[in-house]
Write a protein that holds these residues in place. Structure first.
Motif, PDB file in Angstrom:
ATOM      1  N   MET A 125     -25.432  -9.967   9.780  1.00 56.35           N
ATOM      2  CA  MET A 125     -24.053 -10.044   9.788  1.00 56.35           C
ATOM      3  C   MET A 125     -23.320 -11.315   9.359  1.00 56.35           C
ATOM      4  O   MET A 125     -23.978 -12.051   9.873  1.00 56.35           O
ATOM      5  CB  MET A 125     -23.543  -9.322  10.983  1.00 56.35           C
ATOM      6  N   PRO A 126     -22.382 -11.266   8.467  1.00 59.88           N
ATOM      7  CA  PRO A 126     -22.032 -12.403   8.067  1.00 59.88           C
ATOM      8  C   PRO A 126     -21.232 -13.099   9.175  1.00 59.88           C
ATOM      9  O   PRO A 126     -20.585 -12.486   9.876  1.00 59.88           O
ATOM     10  CB  PRO A 126     -20.865 -11.950   6.880  1.00 59.88           C
ATOM     11  N   THR A 127     -21.226 -14.522   8.943  1.00 61.50           N
ATOM     12  CA  THR A 127     -20.258 -15.336  10.010  1.00 61.50           C
ATOM     13  C   THR A 127     -19.359 -16.170   9.022  1.00 61.50           C
ATOM     14  O   THR A 127     -19.761 -16.451   7.690  1.00 61.50           O
ATOM     15  CB  THR A 127     -21.106 -16.153  10.763  1.00 61.50           C
ATOM     16  N   TYR A 128     -18.286 -16.790   9.836  1.00 61.85           N
ATOM     17  CA  TYR A 128     -17.399 -17.454   9.035  1.00 61.85           C
ATOM     18  C   TYR A 128     -17.084 -18.807  10.033  1.00 61.85           C
ATOM     19  O   TYR A 128     -17.001 -18.766  10.998  1.00 61.85           O
ATOM     20  CB  TYR A 128     -15.955 -16.663   8.601  1.00 61.85           C
ATOM     21  N   THR A 129     -16.559 -19.761   9.279  1.00 58.02           N
ATOM     22  CA  THR A 129     -16.172 -21.059   9.595  1.00 58.02           C
ATOM     23  C   THR A 129     -14.600 -20.813  10.086  1.00 58.02           C
ATOM     24  O   THR A 129     -14.050 -20.146   9.173  1.00 58.02           O
ATOM     25  CB  THR A 129     -16.487 -22.165   8.992  1.00 58.02           C
ATOM     26  N   ILE A 130     -13.930 -21.863  10.699  1.00 60.95           N
ATOM     27  CA  ILE A 130     -12.405 -21.669  10.783  1.00 60.95           C
ATOM     28  C   ILE A 130     -11.768 -22.023   9.721  1.00 60.95           C
ATOM     29  O   ILE A 130     -10.937 -21.462   9.023  1.00 60.95           O
ATOM     30  CB  ILE A 130     -12.196 -22.396  11.950  1.00 60.95           C
ATOM     31  N   THR A 131     -12.560 -23.054   8.670  1.00 59.13           N
ATOM     32  CA  THR A 131     -11.874 -23.266   7.669  1.00 59.13           C
ATOM     33  C   THR A 131     -12.105 -22.079   6.580  1.00 59.13           C
ATOM     34  O   THR A 131     -11.147 -22.013   5.576  1.00 59.13           O
ATOM     35  CB  THR A 131     -12.889 -24.442   6.893  1.00 59.13           C
ATOM     36  N   GLU A 132     -13.067 -21.488   6.496  1.00 57.36           N
ATOM     37  CA  GLU A 132     -13.205 -20.355   5.745  1.00 57.36           C
ATOM     38  C   GLU A 132     -12.295 -19.400   5.671  1.00 57.36           C
ATOM     39  O   GLU A 132     -11.699 -18.758   4.797  1.00 57.36           O
ATOM     40  CB  GLU A 132     -14.692 -19.570   5.667  1.00 57.36           C
ATOM     41  N   LEU A 133     -11.915 -18.962   7.109  1.00 54.18           N
ATOM     42  CA  LEU A 133     -10.880 -17.959   7.710  1.00 54.18           C
ATOM     43  C   LEU A 133      -9.542 -18.474   7.230  1.00 54.18           C
ATOM     44  O   LEU A 133      -8.839 -17.802   6.569  1.00 54.18           O
ATOM     45  CB  LEU A 133     -11.052 -17.505   9.133  1.00 54.18           C
ATOM     46  N   ALA A 134      -9.382 -19.737   7.388  1.00 57.44           N
ATOM     47  CA  ALA A 134      -8.100 -20.336   7.348  1.00 57.44           C
ATOM     48  C   ALA A 134      -7.749 -20.144   5.881  1.00 57.44           C
ATOM     49  O   ALA A 134      -6.538 -19.645   5.426  1.00 57.44           O
ATOM     50  CB  ALA A 134      -7.982 -21.711   7.661  1.00 57.44           C
ATOM     51  N   GLU A 135      -8.651 -20.398   4.917  1.00 60.03           N
ATOM     52  CA  GLU A 135      -8.640 -20.444   3.466  1.00 60.03           C
ATOM     53  C   GLU A 135      -8.454 -19.117   3.052  1.00 60.03           C
ATOM     54  O   GLU A 135      -7.466 -18.541   2.140  1.00 60.03           O
ATOM     55  CB  GLU A 135      -9.547 -20.951   2.600  1.00 60.03           C
ATOM     56  N   GLU A 136      -9.144 -18.170   3.337  1.00 61.22           N
ATOM     57  CA  GLU A 136      -9.020 -16.769   3.095  1.00 61.22           C
ATOM     58  C   GLU A 136      -7.902 -16.088   3.259  1.00 61.22           C
ATOM     59  O   GLU A 136      -7.288 -15.294   2.750  1.00 61.22           O
ATOM     60  CB  GLU A 136     -10.252 -15.747   3.813  1.00 61.22           C
ATOM     61  N   PHE A 137      -7.189 -16.431   4.403  1.00 58.42           N
ATOM     62  CA  PHE A 137      -5.765 -15.570   5.062  1.00 58.42           C
ATOM     63  C   PHE A 137      -4.531 -16.524   4.764  1.00 58.42           C
ATOM     64  O   PHE A 137      -3.782 -16.168   5.247  1.00 58.42           O
ATOM     65  CB  PHE A 137      -6.064 -15.404   6.397  1.00 58.42           C
ATOM     66  N   ALA A 138      -5.097 -17.644   3.912  1.00 66.35           N
ATOM     67  CA  ALA A 138      -3.829 -18.868   3.805  1.00 66.35           C
ATOM     68  C   ALA A 138      -2.921 -19.188   4.971  1.00 66.35           C
ATOM     69  O   ALA A 138      -1.856 -19.148   5.122  1.00 66.35           O
ATOM     70  CB  ALA A 138      -2.972 -17.970   2.685  1.00 66.35           C
ATOM     71  N   ILE A 139      -3.729 -19.375   6.126  1.00 68.38           N
ATOM     72  CA  ILE A 139      -3.283 -19.865   7.433  1.00 68.38           C
ATOM     73  C   ILE A 139      -3.713 -21.283   7.702  1.00 68.38           C
ATOM     74  O   ILE A 139      -4.808 -21.564   6.972  1.00 68.38           O
ATOM     75  CB  ILE A 139      -3.391 -18.905   8.282  1.00 68.38           C
TER      76      ILE A 139
END
Length: 137
Positions: free
Chosen positions: A1-15
């Motif tokens: 199952m994939p995991t994400y860093t806080i930076t990846e999520l921030a970039e993906e959702f533009a927050i």
């Protein structure tokens, strides 16, 4: 199952990462901690989905408490009937609130338009008088 860093999520959702930490502080997100002293946040797919639903709830105008309740409700093994009824109730309340706000905005815009027209009329009526004063002087 994939995991994400806080930076990846921030970039993906533009927050910002700060926004993600804010949602953690409110108990909406709960990342795994890795590294020395658990300094690195790791977000499994479940947390990514919770973030996505949180942002959708914010766009719909729900409070963080309402968003958390709704998300938590769907993760419990309870019957979906009460969950859907609760969600429907929240949607109806929110719709009523937005419709009232729309009425208030329309009334305010109408009042602004009336004041604008009154100002234009006063300015139009004042133009000939100011020209007469200039000629008489």
């Amino acid at each position: 199952m994939p995991t994400y860093t806080i930076t990846e999520l921030a970039e993906e959702f533009a927050i910002t990462p700060r926004a993600i930490r804010f949602y953690e502080d409110h108990g909406i997100l709960n990342p795994k901690r890795e590294g020395v002293g658990g300094r690195h946040r790791v977000y499994p797919a479940r947390e990514r989905t919770r973030l996505k639903l949180t942002l959708r709830g914010k766009r719909l105008g729900f409070t963080l408490a309402e968003i958390k309740d709704l998300i938590d409700m769907y993760e419990s093994p309870k019957d979906t009937q009460p969950q859907l009824q609760r969600f429907l109730g929240l949607l109806q309340q929110h719709r009523e609130k937005l419709e009232q706000q729309r009425e208030d905005l329309e009334l305010t815009l109408s009042e602004i338009a009336a004041h604008e027209e009154e100002c234009r009329q006063l300015l139009a009526d004042a133009k000939p008088k100011s020209k007469r004063k200039a000629v008489a002087a």
